[in-house]
Design a protein around this motif. Structure first.
Motif, mmCIF file in Angstrom:
data_model
loop_
_atom_site.group_PDB
_atom_site.id
_atom_site.type_symbol
_atom_site.label_atom_id
_atom_site.label_comp_id
_atom_site.label_asym_id
_atom_site.label_seq_id
_atom_site.Cartn_x
_atom_site.Cartn_y
_atom_site.Cartn_z
ATOM 1 N N PRO A 63 46.420 37.231 29.389
ATOM 2 C CA PRO A 63 45.403 36.162 29.317
ATOM 3 C C PRO A 63 46.032 34.790 29.108
ATOM 4 N N THR A 64 45.308 33.778 29.518
ATOM 5 C CA THR A 64 45.690 32.378 29.310
ATOM 6 C C THR A 64 44.451 31.636 28.820
ATOM 7 N N PRO A 65 44.609 30.375 28.389
ATOM 8 C CA PRO A 65 43.428 29.614 27.949
ATOM 9 C C PRO A 65 42.330 29.541 29.011
ATOM 10 N N GLY A 66 42.720 29.463 30.283
ATOM 11 C CA GLY A 66 41.718 29.396 31.338
ATOM 12 C C GLY A 66 41.307 30.746 31.885
ATOM 13 N N ARG A 67 41.968 31.793 31.435
ATOM 14 C CA ARG A 67 41.679 33.146 31.903
ATOM 15 C C ARG A 67 41.777 34.087 30.694
ATOM 16 N N PRO A 68 40.721 34.192 29.907
ATOM 17 C CA PRO A 68 40.784 34.907 28.631
ATOM 18 C C PRO A 68 40.955 36.417 28.754
ATOM 19 N N ALA A 69 40.616 36.996 29.894
ATOM 20 C CA ALA A 69 40.700 38.447 30.049
ATOM 21 C C ALA A 69 42.125 38.887 30.373
ATOM 22 N N ARG A 70 42.458 40.111 29.963
ATOM 23 C CA ARG A 70 43.741 40.725 30.331
ATOM 24 C C ARG A 70 43.484 41.689 31.490
ATOM 25 N N TYR A 71 44.250 41.476 32.581
ATOM 26 C CA TYR A 71 44.075 42.309 33.767
ATOM 27 C C TYR A 71 45.262 43.243 33.944
ATOM 28 N N GLY A 100 52.837 28.095 43.404
ATOM 29 C CA GLY A 100 53.107 29.321 44.137
ATOM 30 C C GLY A 100 52.646 30.555 43.393
ATOM 31 N N ALA A 101 52.807 31.687 44.053
ATOM 32 C CA ALA A 101 52.364 32.958 43.503
ATOM 33 C C ALA A 101 53.216 33.365 42.306
ATOM 34 N N ILE A 102 52.603 34.081 41.378
ATOM 35 C CA ILE A 102 53.263 34.555 40.170
ATOM 36 C C ILE A 102 53.267 36.071 40.181
ATOM 37 N N VAL A 103 54.443 36.672 40.028
ATOM 38 C CA VAL A 103 54.541 38.127 39.992
ATOM 39 C C VAL A 103 53.964 38.633 38.677
ATOM 40 N N LEU A 104 53.106 39.644 38.743
ATOM 41 C CA LEU A 104 52.568 40.226 37.531
ATOM 42 C C LEU A 104 53.678 40.940 36.751
ATOM 43 N N THR A 105 53.465 41.145 35.473
ATOM 44 C CA THR A 105 54.463 41.770 34.604
ATOM 45 C C THR A 105 54.334 43.282 34.653
ATOM 46 N N PRO A 106 55.416 44.005 34.971
ATOM 47 C CA PRO A 106 55.316 45.465 35.029
ATOM 48 C C PRO A 106 55.138 46.080 33.649
ATOM 49 N N LEU A 107 54.395 47.158 33.582
ATOM 50 C CA LEU A 107 54.230 47.898 32.341
ATOM 51 C C LEU A 107 55.603 48.375 31.870
ATOM 52 N N ALA A 136 43.444 34.725 42.595
ATOM 53 C CA ALA A 136 43.264 36.104 43.048
ATOM 54 C C ALA A 136 44.549 36.887 42.822
ATOM 55 N N ILE A 137 44.401 38.179 42.587
ATOM 56 C CA ILE A 137 45.545 39.080 42.465
ATOM 57 C C ILE A 137 45.697 39.812 43.788
ATOM 58 N N GLU A 138 46.791 39.570 44.480
ATOM 59 C CA GLU A 138 47.047 40.188 45.777
ATOM 60 C C GLU A 138 47.947 41.407 45.593
ATOM 61 N N TYR A 193 41.852 46.709 36.291
ATOM 62 C CA TYR A 193 41.253 46.897 34.973
ATOM 63 C C TYR A 193 41.160 45.550 34.270
ATOM 64 N N ARG A 194 39.976 45.287 33.727
ATOM 65 C CA ARG A 194 39.740 44.056 32.985
ATOM 66 C C ARG A 194 39.531 44.411 31.516
ATOM 67 N N ASP A 195 40.477 43.979 30.672
ATOM 68 C CA ASP A 195 40.440 44.341 29.253
ATOM 69 C C ASP A 195 40.335 45.848 29.075
ATOM 70 N N GLY A 196 41.082 46.581 29.898
ATOM 71 C CA GLY A 196 41.154 48.033 29.762
ATOM 72 C C GLY A 196 40.068 48.816 30.454
ATOM 73 N N ALA A 197 39.070 48.155 31.059
ATOM 74 C CA ALA A 197 37.965 48.831 31.733
ATOM 75 C C ALA A 197 38.060 48.627 33.244
ATOM 76 N N LEU A 198 37.786 49.684 34.005
ATOM 77 C CA LEU A 198 37.895 49.619 35.466
ATOM 78 C C LEU A 198 36.872 48.646 36.032
ATOM 79 N N ALA A 199 37.380 47.558 36.639
ATOM 80 C CA ALA A 199 36.499 46.512 37.159
ATOM 81 C C ALA A 199 36.310 46.614 38.666
ATOM 82 N N ALA A 200 37.346 47.077 39.399
ATOM 83 C CA ALA A 200 37.251 47.138 40.855
ATOM 84 C C ALA A 200 38.262 48.140 41.399
ATOM 85 N N VAL A 201 37.942 48.696 42.566
ATOM 86 C CA VAL A 201 38.815 49.641 43.269
ATOM 87 C C VAL A 201 38.857 49.219 44.725
#
Length: 219
Positions: free
Chosen positions: A39-47, A115-122, A88-90, A67-75
């Motif tokens: 999350p960030t100040p402009g994006r409070p949810a953890r994806y 530019g695009a930002i790579v998400l952090t791997p688990l 958007a997350i591509e 998953y948005r805050d641990g709950a399945l949001a989209a497939v």
């Protein structure tokens, strides 16, 4: 404002049922990828984005789950783009594994973004373990990366040579340009070793989201 490609990919997404994300297990190292967007100040949810490379049990299709805050949001089937706050997350895969899992800010469309930002791997995933090794042993990590790239390029060279020789043996080609003798034959043992090296090199590059069509061709 989303790009036309993001809008097209976003149409693949279906609303999730809110179920919790399953715990990552050690035996899923090579079959499952999980990346997180903190999350960030402009994006409070953890994806979190969860991809099972073997495909779903129902139809075998490879899908990404958001998953948005641990709950399945989209497939969604891949490639896809999940709209989130500020962009958007591509997500995209190839025949080796995960090729793209990036957050693309909205301002990138107008050319003002960074530019695009790579998400952090688990951390528990194969990608997360590879990232930790890179942080803790940067010199060794660069060496492994260079060896992986070399293995892929050698695989491309050998595979390209064999492809050209096969094309040259097609009757229509022979009739047009004549018979082309092989300058040399790649021994079976060498071919197997090169193929195995290319697969390992491509896998290593995939763990860092650096695979391209060259990696697919080499493997």
């Amino acid at each position: 404002m989303a790009t036309w490609l993001q809008r097209m990919n976003a149409r693949r997404a279906k609303t999730g049922d809110g179920s919790p994300m399953p715990r990552f297990r050690w035996w899923q190292l090579l079959s499952r990828s999980v990346f997180e967007l903190p999350p960030t100040p402009g994006r409070p949810a953890r994806y979190a984005v969860d991809v099972r490379h073997a495909g779903d049990r129902t139809d075998g299709a490879v899908r990404a789950r958001l998953y948005r805050d641990g709950a399945l949001a989209a497939v969604s089937k891949l490639p896809t783009a999940f709209p989130v706050e500020g962009g958007a997350i591509e997500v995209a895969v190839n025949s080796i594994g995960l090729r793209r899992c990036h957050f693309v800010p909205e301002d990138r469309v107008s050319g003002a973004g960074t530019g695009a930002i790579v998400l952090t791997p688990l951390p528990a995933s194969a990608e997360g373990r590879r990232a930790r090794f890179d942080r803790e042993h940067p010199a060794a990590s660069r060496l492994i990366g260079a060896l992986a790239l070399a293995a892929v390029l050698i695989g491309v060279a050998v595979g390209g040579y064999e492809l050209v020789m096969q094309l040259a043996s097609i009757p229509a080609v022979v009739e047009a340009i004549g018979v082309i003798e092989r300058p040399f034959r790649v021994p079976l043992e060498v071919g197997i070793a090169v193929g195995a090296g290319a697969v390992l090199g491509g896998l290593e590059r995939t763990l860092r989201l650096r695979s391209t069509w060259l990696d697919e061709f080499a493997t």
